[in-house]
Design an enzyme around this catalytic site. Sequence first.
Site, PDB file in Angstrom:
ATOM      1  N   THR A 185      17.366 -40.538   6.685  1.00 29.50           N
ATOM      2  CA  THR A 185      17.334 -40.061   5.300  1.00 29.50           C
ATOM      3  C   THR A 185      18.677 -39.471   4.909  1.00 29.50           C
ATOM      4  O   THR A 185      19.166 -39.686   3.792  1.00 29.50           O
ATOM      5  CB  THR A 185      16.221 -39.000   5.126  1.00 29.50           C
ATOM      6  OG1 THR A 185      14.952 -39.616   5.365  1.00 29.50           O
ATOM      7  CG2 THR A 185      16.238 -38.406   3.727  1.00 29.50           C
ATOM      8  N   LEU A 229      19.329 -30.909  -0.483  1.00 31.15           N
ATOM      9  CA  LEU A 229      18.140 -30.131  -0.121  1.00 31.15           C
ATOM     10  C   LEU A 229      18.241 -28.679  -0.581  1.00 31.15           C
ATOM     11  O   LEU A 229      17.823 -27.749   0.112  1.00 31.15           O
ATOM     12  CB  LEU A 229      17.885 -30.194   1.395  1.00 31.15           C
ATOM     13  CG  LEU A 229      17.722 -31.601   1.993  1.00 31.15           C
ATOM     14  CD1 LEU A 229      17.453 -31.507   3.487  1.00 31.15           C
ATOM     15  CD2 LEU A 229      16.600 -32.358   1.295  1.00 31.15           C
ATOM     16  N   GLU A 280       0.821  -1.212   0.000  1.00 30.83           N
ATOM     17  CA  GLU A 280       0.000   0.000   0.000  1.00 30.83           C
ATOM     18  C   GLU A 280       0.853   1.259   0.000  1.00 30.83           C
ATOM     19  O   GLU A 280       0.637   2.187  -0.795  1.00 30.83           O
ATOM     20  CB  GLU A 280      -0.930   0.026   1.228  1.00 30.83           C
ATOM     21  CG  GLU A 280      -1.746  -1.245   1.433  1.00 30.83           C
ATOM     22  CD  GLU A 280      -1.090  -2.208   2.398  1.00 30.83           C
ATOM     23  OE1 GLU A 280      -1.774  -2.612   3.354  1.00 30.83           O
ATOM     24  OE2 GLU A 280       0.097  -2.544   2.200  1.00 30.83           O
TER      25      GLU A 280
END
Length: 330
Positions: free
Chosen positions: A197, A205, A52
């Site tokens: 993992t 990643l 704005e």
Amino acid sequence: MNDNDYMQQCLKLARKGKYFVSPNPMVGACLVKKDRLLGKSYHAQFGGAHAEAKLIKKLGQQKCRDATLYVNLEPCCHHGKTPPCTKAIIAAGIKKVVVGSLDPNPLVSGQGIKELKKAGLEVKVGVCEKECHDLNRKFFKFITTSLPYVTLKVAQTQDGFIADKDGKSKWITGIKARKAGHILRAEHDAVLVGANTVRRDNPHLTLHGAKGRQPWRIILDRSGRTAKTVHLLNDKFKDRTLILSEKDLRKVLSKLSSKGISSVLVEGGAQIYNSFLQAGLVDEILIFTAPKKFKEGLKALADTKLLQGFREVASFKIGKDRIQRLVNTG
């Protein structure tokens, strides 16, 4: 054009900031006079000018006088990294403000609307409210609970396996779906995986070409056995890797929240998926299903009852793979 049309433009503008404004919300703004679009703007990056205020400064107060401002989120009325937008709106002589949804931030939360009305402006709230809320769902969760929004991302075969019988899980989905997964990382402040993992796949990643800021990489390691040689601790983003050992996942999320992390993408493995679901800490699940079968191996969920309370809100194809989006309705 009507109010809905202009609000849709605000939403389209707001999405331009999706990779750079977190933990702030995505906000777009349009200024209209006599059904003519005078200008538009959006919040581009965290710490930068709000949509704005930026729009008013760009157009100048003379053009803004007696115009209608459309914005997807209630204008702020407090001093943060930037001055309050309500002051700029009032000073510009804008006569009407159309708002998509209220800001749940306790420092705003309806006070911005009250301030505008007190100054004599006409205010309309709730245009395309559901879409406006969904756009900033991560921000809403973070600001109201002080916990990050949690998304589980699962890549599986048609018969529900996330790894084959040898434990291999790479490249279940196709190239296009993998690219979508990288974009998904860019839409979150952090990516979380379990120590198993990391040991099995040794992932990076990273975003692999997707635009946006590199998210934090979180390793959940309760045993403290993560090797110091893994990619996450040695690549150029090693300073954005955290190893956490807490057993209480809520404490994990609280610690991440204290670092300004407002959203977490959980990428594996099965034990981590189930732990988050059992703790009731998952807001959304994205299931990437490839048209292949393993027949045996490791499944993502120990019990499909863990999905009770989740509702599918979208299903679409990317390449040959199907993606389902489930949200927690609880």
